[in-house]
Design a protein around this motif. Structure first.
Motif, PDB file in Angstrom:
ATOM      1  N   TRP A 104       0.844  -1.348   0.067  1.00  0.00           N
ATOM      2  CA  TRP A 104       0.014  -0.105  -0.065  1.00  0.00           C
ATOM      3  C   TRP A 104       0.945   1.229  -0.124  1.00  0.00           C
ATOM      4  O   TRP A 104       0.354   2.413  -0.533  1.00  0.00           O
ATOM      5  CB  TRP A 104      -0.988  -0.063   1.245  1.00  0.00           C
ATOM      6  CG  TRP A 104      -1.903   1.302   1.355  1.00  0.00           C
ATOM      7  CD1 TRP A 104      -3.207   1.516   0.784  1.00  0.00           C
ATOM      8  CD2 TRP A 104      -1.435   2.496   2.067  1.00  0.00           C
ATOM      9  NE1 TRP A 104      -3.620   2.764   0.730  1.00  0.00           N
ATOM     10  CE2 TRP A 104      -2.438   3.245   1.862  1.00  0.00           C
ATOM     11  CE3 TRP A 104      -0.391   2.872   2.800  1.00  0.00           C
ATOM     12  CZ2 TRP A 104      -2.460   4.492   2.345  1.00  0.00           C
ATOM     13  CZ3 TRP A 104      -0.540   4.357   3.321  1.00  0.00           C
ATOM     14  CH2 TRP A 104      -1.529   4.851   3.033  1.00  0.00           C
ATOM     15  N   LEU A 105       2.043   1.209   0.606  1.00  0.00           N
ATOM     16  CA  LEU A 105       2.900   2.472   0.724  1.00  0.00           C
ATOM     17  C   LEU A 105       3.434   2.860  -0.675  1.00  0.00           C
ATOM     18  O   LEU A 105       3.878   3.848  -0.708  1.00  0.00           O
ATOM     19  CB  LEU A 105       3.974   2.131   1.755  1.00  0.00           C
ATOM     20  CG  LEU A 105       3.706   1.886   3.157  1.00  0.00           C
ATOM     21  CD1 LEU A 105       4.928   1.398   4.044  1.00  0.00           C
ATOM     22  CD2 LEU A 105       3.332   3.392   3.651  1.00  0.00           C
ATOM     23  N   VAL A 106       3.449   1.947  -1.469  1.00  0.00           N
ATOM     24  CA  VAL A 106       3.749   2.223  -2.989  1.00  0.00           C
ATOM     25  C   VAL A 106       2.997   3.685  -3.311  1.00  0.00           C
ATOM     26  O   VAL A 106       3.847   4.416  -3.764  1.00  0.00           O
ATOM     27  CB  VAL A 106       3.648   1.243  -3.925  1.00  0.00           C
ATOM     28  CG1 VAL A 106       3.981   1.528  -5.423  1.00  0.00           C
ATOM     29  CG2 VAL A 106       4.592   0.044  -3.492  1.00  0.00           C
ATOM     30  N   GLN A 107       1.760   3.366  -3.376  1.00  0.00           N
ATOM     31  CA  GLN A 107       0.648   4.658  -3.924  1.00  0.00           C
ATOM     32  C   GLN A 107       0.982   5.481  -3.214  1.00  0.00           C
ATOM     33  O   GLN A 107       1.183   7.026  -3.525  1.00  0.00           O
ATOM     34  CB  GLN A 107      -0.647   4.198  -3.838  1.00  0.00           C
ATOM     35  CG  GLN A 107      -1.032   3.257  -4.939  1.00  0.00           C
ATOM     36  CD  GLN A 107      -0.975   3.498  -6.311  1.00  0.00           C
ATOM     37  OE1 GLN A 107      -0.772   4.944  -6.425  1.00  0.00           O
ATOM     38  NE2 GLN A 107      -0.645   2.718  -7.066  1.00  0.00           N
ATOM     39  N   ALA A 157       4.856   2.456 -10.310  1.00  0.00           N
ATOM     40  CA  ALA A 157       6.069   3.130  -9.459  1.00  0.00           C
ATOM     41  C   ALA A 157       7.090   3.298 -10.519  1.00  0.00           C
ATOM     42  O   ALA A 157       7.675   4.465 -10.534  1.00  0.00           O
ATOM     43  CB  ALA A 157       6.609   2.194  -8.399  1.00  0.00           C
ATOM     44  N   LEU A 158       7.036   2.431 -11.582  1.00  0.00           N
ATOM     45  CA  LEU A 158       8.373   2.714 -12.447  1.00  0.00           C
ATOM     46  C   LEU A 158       7.779   3.896 -13.239  1.00  0.00           C
ATOM     47  O   LEU A 158       8.420   4.605 -13.837  1.00  0.00           O
ATOM     48  CB  LEU A 158       8.432   1.534 -13.324  1.00  0.00           C
ATOM     49  CG  LEU A 158       9.296   0.376 -12.633  1.00  0.00           C
ATOM     50  CD1 LEU A 158       9.103  -0.957 -13.417  1.00  0.00           C
ATOM     51  CD2 LEU A 158      10.691   0.813 -12.327  1.00  0.00           C
ATOM     52  N   ALA A 170       9.105   4.385  -3.658  1.00  0.00           N
ATOM     53  CA  ALA A 170       8.080   3.769  -4.254  1.00  0.00           C
ATOM     54  C   ALA A 170       8.505   2.465  -5.046  1.00  0.00           C
ATOM     55  O   ALA A 170       7.893   1.185  -5.055  1.00  0.00           O
ATOM     56  CB  ALA A 170       7.356   4.587  -5.192  1.00  0.00           C
ATOM     57  N   VAL A 171       9.599   2.558  -6.018  1.00  0.00           N
ATOM     58  CA  VAL A 171       9.921   1.529  -6.804  1.00  0.00           C
ATOM     59  C   VAL A 171      10.355   0.421  -5.629  1.00  0.00           C
ATOM     60  O   VAL A 171      10.319  -0.826  -6.014  1.00  0.00           O
ATOM     61  CB  VAL A 171      10.989   1.998  -7.813  1.00  0.00           C
ATOM     62  CG1 VAL A 171      11.647   0.724  -8.598  1.00  0.00           C
ATOM     63  CG2 VAL A 171      10.460   2.778  -8.778  1.00  0.00           C
ATOM     64  N   GLU A 226      13.509  10.949  -4.346  1.00  0.00           N
ATOM     65  CA  GLU A 226      13.917  10.139  -3.412  1.00  0.00           C
ATOM     66  C   GLU A 226      12.609   9.313  -2.999  1.00  0.00           C
ATOM     67  O   GLU A 226      12.370   8.043  -2.866  1.00  0.00           O
ATOM     68  CB  GLU A 226      14.101  11.032  -2.010  1.00  0.00           C
ATOM     69  CG  GLU A 226      15.697  11.264  -2.240  1.00  0.00           C
ATOM     70  CD  GLU A 226      16.071  12.238  -0.915  1.00  0.00           C
ATOM     71  OE1 GLU A 226      15.134  12.119   0.254  1.00  0.00           O
ATOM     72  OE2 GLU A 226      17.173  12.614  -0.846  1.00  0.00           O
ATOM     73  N   ALA A 227      11.495   9.843  -3.058  1.00  0.00           N
ATOM     74  CA  ALA A 227      10.118   9.336  -2.723  1.00  0.00           C
ATOM     75  C   ALA A 227       9.888   8.488  -3.912  1.00  0.00           C
ATOM     76  O   ALA A 227       9.304   7.182  -3.863  1.00  0.00           O
ATOM     77  CB  ALA A 227       8.983  10.502  -2.607  1.00  0.00           C
TER      78      ALA A 227
END
Length: 319
Positions: free
Chosen positions: A207-210, A253-254, A235-236, A230-231
């Motif tokens: 979930w933290l990816v989004q 993320a990519l 995410a990646v 950095e953020a």
């Protein structure tokens, strides 16, 4: 109904463990096995409830709704169960969200709202009412009723819930509203950072990816490119490490970091690296696809900037 003592306590714990660890295949296999052998109607009802929940969490709301209908047909007592009403509302809303473009049915969100409002009206002390408010906020957000959605998210923050991550979910949605609707970048940053900080370590970090994707966009809009990068990289990393049955989080993320680097001069080699990763990890569309066209356009631009003219020509032709 579900507070009774059961003779299958070990199996219940196993099923709950599989569901909590997102191992839905094992959960449904065990449920199907038990359904062939149990004699008690109460046990059969509980297994149907578990299967409906498992099917919903694994992205099959239609199958979940079929089980819920079977449950209601078995006994009238279930009409008094707020957790079943909540599950049915979640399934209706999930069916709306998962529908193909152009096939989403607003009737599903109407039914979901009716169920959620029934819980609020009849079960104000329900131990998961915070989730109900959160889901209503999400529905109103899909209807572009931003003010009402924000009110529900704020109410969810101060309401009881059994969902460990609900606080993070609410802050992320408030950050989303602050960024996309209010264009208040400082508020958006504060909300999203709080969402990340309050996310339980015991939960699946997918979930933290989004959340980090949104945070990278907020920083980019504020002109803080280094922090945005950095953020985006975080995410990646999270998408690569987290357990997930789908490649979608990694693809998103990519794509996010590709778009970020493509807008910054001097990062063409890094952009090419992540663009190639996107192409490798994402499913190639069967036909025309705007996202893939954009990916190859960014790839061509980076190759052109580096003097790789034949590669750039091939990328532009792909577009």
């Amino acid at each position: 109904m579900y507070g009774l003592e059961y003779t299958m306590n070990e199996n219940w714990h196993l099923i709950e463990g599989y569901i909590n660890s997102n191992d839905f295949k094992k959960a449904e296999t065990l449920i199907s096995k038990l359904m062939r052998s149990v004699q008690s109607n109460v046990e059969q009802e509980r297994l149907l409830f578990y299967r409906a929940r498992t099917r919903l969490l694994s992205g099959r709301p239609d199958d979940s709704l079929a089980d819920i209908t079977s449950l209601y047909n078995l006994t009238d007592n279930l009409s008094l169960s707020p957790n079943l009403i909540e599950l049915r509302a979640d399934a209706y809303f999930a069916r709306f969200e998962l529908a193909s473009v152009g096939f989403a049915d607003r009737g599903d969100t109407t039914k979901a709202k009716q169920d959620y409002n029934q819980i609020i009206d009849q079960y104000s002390n329900y131990n998961n009412i915070g989730w109900v408010y959160y889901q209503l906020g999400r529905i109103y957000l899909t209807e572009n009723n931003i003010g009402i959605a924000e009110e529900f998210f704020r109410q969810a923050l101060i309401s009881p819930s059994t969902v460990k991550s609900l606080t993070s979910f609410c802050y992320e949605r408030l950050g989303f509203i602050a960024y996309y609707e209010m264009r208040d970048f400082n508020a958006a940053q504060a909300f999203v950072e709080r969402a990340i900080d309050t996310f339980p370590r015991s939960e699946n970090t997918i979930w933290l990816v989004q959340a980090h994707i949104l945070l990278s966009r907020v920083h980019k809009s504020k002109g803080a490119i280094a922090v945005a990068r950095e953020a985006a990289e975080k995410a990646v990393q999270l998408a690569e490490l987290a357990t997930s049955d789908t490649k979608q989080p990694l693809s998103e993320a990519l794509l996010n970091i590709c778009e970020l680097l493509s807008d910054i001069s001097g990062y063409d080699k890094e952009a090419i690296h992540f663009l190639n990763q996107f192409i490798q990890h994402s499913r190639k569309p069967p036909g025309i696809d705007v996202t893939w066209a954009r990916v190859h356009e960014m790839l061509g631009n980076a190759q052109f900037n580096l003097g790789y003219f034949s590669d750039a020509t091939a990328s532009y032709e792909t577009v």
